[in-house]
Design a protein around this motif. Structure first.
Motif, PDB file in Angstrom:
ATOM      1  N   ALA A 168      79.841  34.177  56.535  1.00  0.00           N
ATOM      2  CA  ALA A 168      80.861  34.035  55.488  1.00  0.00           C
ATOM      3  C   ALA A 168      80.445  32.987  54.459  1.00  0.00           C
ATOM      4  N   VAL A 169      79.888  31.875  54.916  1.00  0.00           N
ATOM      5  CA  VAL A 169      79.421  30.831  53.989  1.00  0.00           C
ATOM      6  C   VAL A 169      78.254  31.356  53.158  1.00  0.00           C
ATOM      7  N   ALA A 170      77.320  32.067  53.800  1.00  0.00           N
ATOM      8  CA  ALA A 170      76.185  32.632  53.065  1.00  0.00           C
ATOM      9  C   ALA A 170      76.669  33.660  52.037  1.00  0.00           C
ATOM     10  N   GLY A 171      77.645  34.487  52.416  1.00  0.00           N
ATOM     11  CA  GLY A 171      78.198  35.459  51.477  1.00  0.00           C
ATOM     12  C   GLY A 171      78.875  34.782  50.293  1.00  0.00           C
TER      13      GLY A 171
ATOM     14  N   TRP B  73      78.627  33.257  44.598  1.00  0.00           N
ATOM     15  CA  TRP B  73      78.547  32.222  43.562  1.00  0.00           C
ATOM     16  C   TRP B  73      77.315  32.442  42.683  1.00  0.00           C
ATOM     17  N   PHE B  74      76.176  32.737  43.332  1.00  0.00           N
ATOM     18  CA  PHE B  74      74.932  32.949  42.588  1.00  0.00           C
ATOM     19  C   PHE B  74      75.051  34.160  41.659  1.00  0.00           C
TER      20      PHE B  74
ATOM     21  N   GLY C 281      84.892  37.557  47.551  1.00  0.00           N
ATOM     22  CA  GLY C 281      84.338  38.859  47.919  1.00  0.00           C
ATOM     23  C   GLY C 281      83.066  38.733  48.737  1.00  0.00           C
ATOM     24  N   GLY C 282      82.187  37.820  48.317  1.00  0.00           N
ATOM     25  CA  GLY C 282      80.944  37.605  49.066  1.00  0.00           C
ATOM     26  C   GLY C 282      81.212  37.095  50.462  1.00  0.00           C
TER      27      GLY C 282
END
Length: 138
Positions: free
Chosen positions: A79-82, A87-88, A103-104
């Motif tokens: 979830a943090v990576a998404g 953000w990127f 969403g990510g």
């Protein structure tokens, strides 16, 4: 490190057995297993225990730690990576950050649930990771 548990063989089928074991302190509040005071486990039956016999079996802590990581930590990391990927992407496209981050994070979390499910299926087929009966008491 190994954790020795005790239980009663309910069913024996070749080198596998179903053992009914009392819950220990770590299981008290989880509720993931059926029954109030007992759990049913598949174990390796290398010493040919028969149904009704009381047995001791060994649970390898490494299997438990890996399973705990996959079930509890991996979804948070995904979830943090998404969120970071969202953000990127939003930054690159010059769009508002919040919707892409949310969403990510949701997509990352959902993908991790798929991985958890695949891990569960794999571990059910892998008899080497199962606990092993070490002694028969009766």
């Amino acid at each position: 490190m190994k954790l020795e548990e005790f239980g009663v063989v309910i069913e024996a089928n070749g080198n596998l057995a179903k053992v009914k074991a009392a819950r220990h302190g770590d299981c008290e509040n989880c509720g993931a297993c059926p029954g109030d005071n007992a759990i049913m486990m598949d174990v390796q039956n290398t010493i040919s225990a028969k149904p009704g016999q009381r047995v001791a079996f060994v649970v390898h802590n490494t299997s438990m730690v890996i399973a705990a990581f996959v079930v509890y930590i991996l979804p948070i990391v995904a979830a943090v990576a998404g969120t970071a990927v969202g953000w990127f992407i939003a930054n690159e496209l010059g769009l508002p950050l919040a919707p892409f981050q949310v969403g990510g994070g949701i997509i990352g979390f959902c993908l991790s649930l798929i991985i958890v499910k695949l891990y569960d299926k794999t571990m059910k087929k892998d008899t080497k990771s199962l606990p092993v009966i070490t002694k028969i008491f009766s």
